[in-house]
Scaffold this motif. Structure first.
Motif, PDB file in Angstrom:
ATOM      1  N   THR A  54       0.828  -1.216   0.000  1.00  0.00           N
ATOM      2  CA  THR A  54       0.000   0.000   0.000  1.00  0.00           C
ATOM      3  C   THR A  54       0.862   1.266   0.000  1.00  0.00           C
ATOM      4  N   LEU A  55       2.060   1.153  -0.561  1.00  0.00           N
ATOM      5  CA  LEU A  55       2.914   2.349  -0.623  1.00  0.00           C
ATOM      6  C   LEU A  55       2.274   3.406  -1.516  1.00  0.00           C
ATOM      7  N   LEU A  56       2.342   4.639  -1.071  1.00  0.00           N
ATOM      8  CA  LEU A  56       1.812   5.757  -1.854  1.00  0.00           C
ATOM      9  C   LEU A  56       2.871   6.233  -2.851  1.00  0.00           C
ATOM     10  N   PRO A  57       2.431   6.918  -3.900  1.00  0.00           N
ATOM     11  CA  PRO A  57       3.416   7.434  -4.861  1.00  0.00           C
ATOM     12  C   PRO A  57       4.350   8.453  -4.195  1.00  0.00           C
ATOM     13  N   ALA A  58       5.635   8.340  -4.540  1.00  0.00           N
ATOM     14  CA  ALA A  58       6.620   9.285  -4.012  1.00  0.00           C
ATOM     15  C   ALA A  58       7.767   9.399  -5.011  1.00  0.00           C
ATOM     16  N   ASP A  59       8.595  10.426  -4.835  1.00  0.00           N
ATOM     17  CA  ASP A  59       9.769  10.573  -5.706  1.00  0.00           C
ATOM     18  C   ASP A  59      10.980   9.826  -5.152  1.00  0.00           C
ATOM     19  N   VAL A  60      11.073   9.804  -3.816  1.00  0.00           N
ATOM     20  CA  VAL A  60      12.193   9.116  -3.173  1.00  0.00           C
ATOM     21  C   VAL A  60      11.670   8.245  -2.035  1.00  0.00           C
ATOM     22  N   TYR A  61      12.064   6.979  -2.048  1.00  0.00           N
ATOM     23  CA  TYR A  61      11.769   6.072  -0.941  1.00  0.00           C
ATOM     24  C   TYR A  61      13.071   5.853  -0.170  1.00  0.00           C
ATOM     25  N   ILE A  62      13.044   6.188   1.092  1.00  0.00           N
ATOM     26  CA  ILE A  62      14.268   6.070   1.902  1.00  0.00           C
ATOM     27  C   ILE A  62      14.180   4.841   2.802  1.00  0.00           C
ATOM     28  N   ILE A  63      15.018   3.839   2.519  1.00  0.00           N
ATOM     29  CA  ILE A  63      15.060   2.636   3.353  1.00  0.00           C
ATOM     30  C   ILE A  63      15.976   2.904   4.540  1.00  0.00           C
ATOM     31  N   ALA A  64      15.377   2.960   5.725  1.00  0.00           N
ATOM     32  CA  ALA A  64      16.169   3.225   6.936  1.00  0.00           C
ATOM     33  C   ALA A  64      16.138   1.976   7.811  1.00  0.00           C
ATOM     34  N   LEU A  65      16.907   0.962   7.363  1.00  0.00           N
ATOM     35  CA  LEU A  65      16.922  -0.319   8.069  1.00  0.00           C
ATOM     36  C   LEU A  65      18.351  -0.709   8.406  1.00  0.00           C
ATOM     37  N   HIS A  66      18.498  -1.750   9.225  1.00  0.00           N
ATOM     38  CA  HIS A  66      19.825  -2.296   9.523  1.00  0.00           C
ATOM     39  C   HIS A  66      20.513  -2.760   8.255  1.00  0.00           C
TER      40      HIS A  66
END
Lengths: 254, 254
Positions: A54-66
């Motif tokens: 259910t991700l919304l449209p975006a220009d940048v997706y930032i993965i902030a994970l280990h």
């Protein structure tokens, strides 16, 4: 207006979300975390999901994970025409899935839950595979920080090792000093002004100019006395190795 | 009004002179140095001498000299009914000549020429051989600092070793990080916000809580990668030893 989604609401995710949400010309459109979390007050109006489909449209997706989770997770991020970046110092850009446009957005700082940081002075190290993507990350970076630098994966790896020296190792030396004092029931607070001044001193002085102490002036009597005072063998070994390293650096042999 | 003379106008002497001269209820009556020096603007009205036989009457004579010079020099200070103290972390009170009343007045800080320090937050560690002398040093200390603590020579020696860890050794780690970055032509300024935050973090967190990084989370892949990146054998050895020490501290074996 750059639309940003943050994927992962741990320490880095939380701090980035707050900074990006209050930045100009950037919209934090969504926060994802694999389990439900309480969003901080600053961002509690931002749409939240724990469902990747259910991700919304975006220009940048930032993965902030280990570090270890980034590669696998990036394969599951299915978005169209968007840039997917991670925030890690230690992970090369190549670890991201080729399914999307790839990049890195690495804020060079240590983040602590509940402790505010001033993002404007934090260097943001960016990397991407096209000029347009770099421009986008540059703009995003500038919206929260005054210092955005383009750094490739090899350079970032070096930066990450150096960060281990000045953060992880330095903090461990603080810890060992605390243990040494506690053996004599001395308060660690006594050292805090010295700790702060040591860090602030190199704002204006080079690290060589700032170096003082028995090792640099080759004061063997004091070195010997200190080694006798140290009860813990680990601390003795650390004292010896760093003393030797300082002496080698400044040209004086033991 | 406590009358103070400062003997030795090096780094510590300079900083102490300025702080004492502007303090209330204390008079800086004289500055001695073995050679002529230019007094800083703040104290240029204070009488100066390079002749030990022309010392003016004072209540406390503060010897601000290198560790090795203190003992011999103290024999040459011939004063009546006054307290003679040194300012060193590493020298026991017993090294002072028994010719005079003896004490220690140790400001726990690193002093740099041309860099102002805020004395009010610097712990002053005092030691003396009578209650009256302690009271006098307590009063003198309080005139320039909010934190005055009574510390005996054994405790002060421990404090001094701990100070070497958080100042000398920490600064050397800063230096090594700078060298690592320079190999890739990366600017050391990138690390400065991290360095400052690392120092400020432990104002509110314990050093154990503040510890992060590959060693603490036993991330062997990253540790291996970092060791391969380090070109310098000394840095490799430092990385290995501190990583091992962190792992031992937090109960995880390599």
């Amino acid at each position: 207006m750059i639309r940003v989604a943050i994927l992962g609401y741990g320490n880095v995710g939380r701090h980035l979300a707050s900074a990006i949400h209050k930045a100009n010309d950037v919209a934090l459109v969504q926060i994802y975390n694999r389990s439900e979390v309480t969003l901080s007050e600053q961002v509690n109006t931002v749409p939240f999901t724990y469902n990747l489909s259910t991700l919304l449209p975006a220009d940048v997706y930032i993965i902030a994970l280990h570090d270890d989770a980034i590669s696998e997770f990036s394969k599951a991020v299915i978005v169209e025409n968007a840039l997917v970046v991670h925030t890690s110092g230690g992970v090369p850009i190549s670890k991201l899935s080729t399914r999307n446009k790839r990049g890195v957005f690495y804020p060079l700082q240590t983040f602590t839950k509940g402790r505010m940081v001033d993002f404007s002075v934090i260097p943001i190290c960016i990397e991407a595979e096209s000029k347009d993507d770099l421009k986008l990350l540059q703009k995003l970076g500038r919206s929260i920080s005054e210092k955005v630098v383009q750094i490739d994966s090899n350079e970032r790896a070096k930066l990450h090792v150096a960060a281990v020296f000045v953060n992880n190792f330095v903090n461990h030396l603080y810890h060992n000093a605390e243990v040494i004092l506690s053996e004599s029931k001395l308060d660690f607070d006594l050292l805090k002004p010295l700790i702060l001044e040591t860090a602030h001193k190199i704002e204006n002085l080079s690290t060589s100019e700032a170096q003082t102490g028995p090792a640099k002036r080759n004061d063997r009597k004091t070195i010997e006395k200190h080694l006798n005072l140290l009860k813990d063998n680990k601390n003795k070994a650390i004292y010896k190795l760093l003393t030797k390293s300082i002496q080698d650096t400044y040209g004086k042999e033991l």
